[in-house]
Motif scaffolding. Structure first.
Motif, PDB file in Angstrom:
ATOM      1  N   MET A 141     -27.241-103.456 -12.781  1.00 27.11           N
ATOM      2  CA  MET A 141     -28.139-103.095 -13.864  1.00 27.11           C
ATOM      3  C   MET A 141     -27.930-101.622 -14.219  1.00 27.11           C
ATOM      4  N   ILE A 142     -27.884-101.327 -15.491  1.00 23.50           N
ATOM      5  CA  ILE A 142     -27.772 -99.957 -15.991  1.00 23.50           C
ATOM      6  C   ILE A 142     -28.981 -99.672 -16.869  1.00 23.50           C
ATOM      7  N   GLY A 143     -29.699 -98.621 -16.540  1.00 23.37           N
ATOM      8  CA  GLY A 143     -30.868 -98.260 -17.327  1.00 23.37           C
ATOM      9  C   GLY A 143     -30.472 -97.438 -18.545  1.00 23.37           C
ATOM     10  N   VAL A 144     -31.086 -97.741 -19.674  1.00 20.25           N
ATOM     11  CA  VAL A 144     -30.832 -97.013 -20.919  1.00 20.25           C
ATOM     12  C   VAL A 144     -32.161 -96.502 -21.462  1.00 20.25           C
ATOM     13  N   ILE A 145     -32.310 -95.188 -21.519  1.00 22.26           N
ATOM     14  CA  ILE A 145     -33.527 -94.582 -22.062  1.00 22.26           C
ATOM     15  C   ILE A 145     -33.166 -93.840 -23.342  1.00 22.26           C
ATOM     16  N   VAL A 146     -33.728 -94.291 -24.447  1.00 23.02           N
ATOM     17  CA  VAL A 146     -33.522 -93.634 -25.740  1.00 23.02           C
ATOM     18  C   VAL A 146     -34.888 -93.420 -26.383  1.00 23.02           C
ATOM     19  N   PRO A 147     -34.979 -92.556 -27.376  1.00 22.42           N
ATOM     20  CA  PRO A 147     -36.280 -92.324 -28.002  1.00 22.42           C
ATOM     21  C   PRO A 147     -36.879 -93.565 -28.652  1.00 22.42           C
ATOM     22  N   ASP A 148     -36.033 -94.376 -29.293  1.00 25.16           N
ATOM     23  CA  ASP A 148     -36.532 -95.555 -30.007  1.00 25.16           C
ATOM     24  C   ASP A 148     -35.410 -96.571 -30.093  1.00 25.16           C
ATOM     25  N   ILE A 149     -35.498 -97.631 -29.306  1.00 33.46           N
ATOM     26  CA  ILE A 149     -34.422 -98.612 -29.256  1.00 33.46           C
ATOM     27  C   ILE A 149     -34.316 -99.389 -30.562  1.00 33.46           C
ATOM     28  N   SER A 150     -35.349 -99.350 -31.429  1.00 37.76           N
ATOM     29  CA  SER A 150     -35.283-100.058 -32.700  1.00 37.76           C
ATOM     30  C   SER A 150     -34.534 -99.252 -33.764  1.00 37.76           C
ATOM     31  N   ASN A 151     -34.248 -97.982 -33.494  1.00 37.51           N
ATOM     32  CA  ASN A 151     -33.491 -97.158 -34.428  1.00 37.51           C
ATOM     33  C   ASN A 151     -32.054 -97.685 -34.473  1.00 37.51           C
ATOM     34  N   PRO A 152     -31.532 -98.014 -35.652  1.00 34.93           N
ATOM     35  CA  PRO A 152     -30.163 -98.560 -35.738  1.00 34.93           C
ATOM     36  C   PRO A 152     -29.116 -97.685 -35.054  1.00 34.93           C
ATOM     37  N   TYR A 153     -29.330 -96.388 -35.066  1.00 36.56           N
ATOM     38  CA  TYR A 153     -28.372 -95.479 -34.429  1.00 36.56           C
ATOM     39  C   TYR A 153     -28.292 -95.738 -32.929  1.00 36.56           C
ATOM     40  N   PHE A 154     -29.444 -95.808 -32.260  1.00 33.05           N
ATOM     41  CA  PHE A 154     -29.449 -96.051 -30.822  1.00 33.05           C
ATOM     42  C   PHE A 154     -29.101 -97.502 -30.496  1.00 33.05           C
ATOM     43  N   MET A 155     -29.397 -98.413 -31.425  1.00 33.94           N
ATOM     44  CA  MET A 155     -28.965 -99.797 -31.238  1.00 33.94           C
ATOM     45  C   MET A 155     -27.442 -99.873 -31.219  1.00 33.94           C
ATOM     46  N   GLY A 156     -26.796 -99.095 -32.102  1.00 31.59           N
ATOM     47  CA  GLY A 156     -25.339 -99.082 -32.147  1.00 31.59           C
ATOM     48  C   GLY A 156     -24.733 -98.535 -30.877  1.00 31.59           C
ATOM     49  N   ILE A 157     -25.302 -97.443 -30.362  1.00 31.44           N
ATOM     50  CA  ILE A 157     -24.823 -96.875 -29.099  1.00 31.44           C
ATOM     51  C   ILE A 157     -24.972 -97.896 -27.978  1.00 31.44           C
ATOM     52  N   SER A 158     -26.136 -98.529 -27.917  1.00 32.46           N
ATOM     53  CA  SER A 158     -26.415 -99.500 -26.852  1.00 32.46           C
ATOM     54  C   SER A 158     -25.463-100.686 -26.914  1.00 32.46           C
ATOM     55  N   ARG A 159     -25.160-101.149 -28.123  1.00 39.80           N
ATOM     56  CA  ARG A 159     -24.245-102.291 -28.256  1.00 39.80           C
ATOM     57  C   ARG A 159     -22.846-101.919 -27.768  1.00 39.80           C
ATOM     58  N   GLY A 160     -22.411-100.699 -28.088  1.00 33.95           N
ATOM     59  CA  GLY A 160     -21.108-100.254 -27.614  1.00 33.95           C
ATOM     60  C   GLY A 160     -21.041-100.218 -26.102  1.00 33.95           C
ATOM     61  N   ILE A 161     -22.095 -99.680 -25.475  1.00 32.79           N
ATOM     62  CA  ILE A 161     -22.155 -99.651 -24.011  1.00 32.79           C
ATOM     63  C   ILE A 161     -22.104-101.062 -23.448  1.00 32.79           C
ATOM     64  N   GLU A 162     -22.923-101.945 -24.028  1.00 30.39           N
ATOM     65  CA  GLU A 162     -23.015-103.327 -23.536  1.00 30.39           C
ATOM     66  C   GLU A 162     -21.679-104.047 -23.627  1.00 30.39           C
ATOM     67  N   ASP A 163     -20.943-103.823 -24.709  1.00 26.86           N
ATOM     68  CA  ASP A 163     -19.663-104.508 -24.880  1.00 26.86           C
ATOM     69  C   ASP A 163     -18.637-104.067 -23.840  1.00 26.86           C
ATOM     70  N   VAL A 164     -18.790-102.861 -23.310  1.00 25.32           N
ATOM     71  CA  VAL A 164     -17.863-102.383 -22.276  1.00 25.32           C
ATOM     72  C   VAL A 164     -18.294-102.838 -20.894  1.00 25.32           C
ATOM     73  N   VAL A 165     -19.525-102.563 -20.521  1.00 22.67           N
ATOM     74  CA  VAL A 165     -19.958-102.837 -19.147  1.00 22.67           C
ATOM     75  C   VAL A 165     -20.254-104.312 -18.918  1.00 22.67           C
ATOM     76  N   GLY A 166     -20.558-105.054 -20.000  1.00 27.97           N
ATOM     77  CA  GLY A 166     -20.864-106.475 -19.844  1.00 27.97           C
ATOM     78  C   GLY A 166     -19.688-107.271 -19.328  1.00 27.97           C
ATOM     79  N   VAL A 167     -18.485-106.838 -19.681  1.00 28.31           N
ATOM     80  CA  VAL A 167     -17.274-107.519 -19.214  1.00 28.31           C
ATOM     81  C   VAL A 167     -17.177-107.454 -17.694  1.00 28.31           C
ATOM     82  N   GLU A 168     -17.742-106.400 -17.098  1.00 26.47           N
ATOM     83  CA  GLU A 168     -17.716-106.220 -15.647  1.00 26.47           C
ATOM     84  C   GLU A 168     -18.954-106.794 -14.972  1.00 26.47           C
TER      85      GLU A 168
END
Length: 335
Positions: free
Chosen positions: A63-90
Motif C-alpha cells: 500500500m502507498i499512501g497519497v496525501i494531496v490537498p484535494d483528490i477531486s482536483n483534476p490536476y491531482f487526479m492526473g498525478i495519482s493516475r500516473g503513479i497508479e499506472d506505474v506501481v500497480g503493475v508491481e
C-alpha cells in the motif's frame, strides 16, 4: 458462513499448510499436480489469503499512501493516475487522502498512514509539517514530494521531489498579459505557507520588474478553491483602480474567476483579460475567450513519481542523493 482457513485448504488438498503457502506465494518448488490440487481447493472453499498475515511475513503491505490537498482536483487526479499506472503493475495499491489544505489534517493523515504501515508516501504538502515529515523520512519511510516543496527548502532537499518550475512558469504567464499592454494586474494567489503560492507569486513580480513596472499588483490570497476565485473577482471589480487583467495561479481558483466574470456580464478578453496557471476545461466554452494558460502535465509527473517510489521501496541502490525532477511548462492560449 465462516471464512475458510489455510488449514482447511491444506486438508482439502491433502497437503501441508507450508505447501499451500508455497503455491500461493509462488515460492519454492511444488509439482504441477500438487499446484492444481491446491488451487482447486482454494476455489472450492473460496479461500482468501490474509493480507495482514502476508504483509507481516513479507514486511510489506503493498500500500502507498497519497496525501494531496484535494483528490477531486483534476490536476491531482492526473498525478495519482500516473503513479497508479506505474506501481500497480508491481501489485501496489494507493490509499488516497485529501488534506483540504489543512496542516492539522495533514498531520493526522501522516500519522494514520504510518499506523497503517504503508510502504511509502506521496505528499503534496499543505505546509506546517516539516518536522514531522523529516522525522518520518528519517525513520526509513520513503517519501516523495509532488508539486510542492517543504517550507524549509534546505531541509526538503533531502527528499525526493517531482514538481513544476513554478517561478519561471508564472513569470512567462504574466509576461503574456504584459506584452498585450496590461499594466494593472490582479493576482489570485494561494497561501504563502505553500511553495506553489510563494514561487508563482514571485514569478509574477519577476515579470513585472522585467517590464519596468512597479511590482505591486492587486492581490487576493486564497486557499486554491473555486470560491477564492469568485471572491477575488468581486474584490477586483470593486477596486478604485480596477485591473485590466487577472492572473490566477491555480486551476481551481481560475474556474471561480471565469464563473464570476461571466456572471458579472464582463467579456474575456475585451473587458478583462485572464491568464491561468493550469488549464481550465470550462474555458473552451467561452465565446472568443483569448484565455492564456500554463499547460501542465500531471500524468507525466505521476509516472516519474511512481518510478522513484518503486526504486525506493525495492532499495535497488543506496539513496546517495534525492531524485529531483522539475517540469517546465509552456504558455498556451484558448481562442
Amino acid at each position: 458462513m465462516a471464512k475458510a482457513t489455510i488449514k482447511e485448504v491444506a486438508a482439502e488438498a491433502e497437503v501441508s499448510t507450508a505447501t499451500v503457502s508455497r503455491v500461493l506465494n509462488d515460492s519454492g518448488y511444488v509439482s504441477d499436480e500438487i499446484k492444481e490440487r491446491v488451487m482447486e481447493a482454494v476455489a472450492k472453499l473460496n479461500y482468501q489469503p490474509s493480507a495482514i498475515a502476508r504483509s507481516l511475513k513479507q514486511d510489506k503491505t503493498f500500500m502507498i499512501g497519497v496525501i494531496v490537498p484535494d483528490i477531486s482536483n483534476p490536476y491531482f487526479m492526473g498525478i495519482s493516475r500516473g503513479i497508479e499506472d506505474v506501481v500497480g503493475v508491481e501489485g501496489f495499491q494507493l490509499m488516497f487522502c485529501s488534506s483540504d489544505e489543512s496542516p492539522e489534517k495533514e498531520s493526522r493523515l501522516l500519522q494514520l498512514l504510518q499506523e497503517k504501515r504503508v510502504d511509502a508516501i506521496v505528499l503534496a504538502t499543505a505546509g506546517g509539517n516539516d518536522e514531522a515529515i523529516r522525522s518520518l523520512a528519517a525513520s526509513g519511510m520513503p517519501i516523495v514530494l509532488v508539486d510542492r516543496k517543504l517550507e524549509d527548502e534546505a531541509a526538503g532537499q533531502t527528499l525526493d521531489l517531482v514538481a513544476e518550475d513554478n517561478t519561471e512558469g508564472a513569470s512567462r504567464l504574466a509576461a503574456k498579459l504584459l506584452e498585450d499592454g496590461h499594466v494593472r494586474i490582479g493576482v489570485v494567489n494561494g497561501p504563502a505557507r505553500v511553495s506553489t503560492g510563494r514561487e508563482r507569486y514571485a514569478g509574477v513580480l519577476k515579470a513585472m520588474k522585467e517590464f519596468g513596472l512597479e511590482p505591486n499588483p492587486l492581490v487576493y490570497n486564497g486557499a486554491f478553491t473555486t470560491e477564492d476565485g469568485i471572491r477575488a473577482v468581486r474584490k477586483f471589480l470593486q477596486a478604485d483602480s480596477r485591473p485590466t487583467a487577472i492572473v490566477s495561479l491555480n486551476n481551481r481558483m481560475s474556474l471561480g474567476v471565469l464563473l464570476e466574470i461571466v456572471r458579472s456580464g464582463w467579456r474575456i478578453p475585451d473587458d478583462i483579460a485572464v491568464a491561468s496557471f493550469g488549464e481550465v476545461e470550462a474555458g473552451s466554452l467561452l465565446k472568443n475567450p483569448g484565455l492564456y494558460y500554463i499547460d501542465q502535465h500531471p500524468y507525466d509527473m505521476g509516472i516519474k513519481a511512481g518510478d522513484i517510489l518503486l526504486k525506493r521501496i525495492r532499495k535497488e541502490e543506496p539513496q546517495l542523493e534525492p531524485a529531483v525532477e522539475i517540469f517546465r511548462n509552456e504558455v498556451n492560449r484558448i481562442g
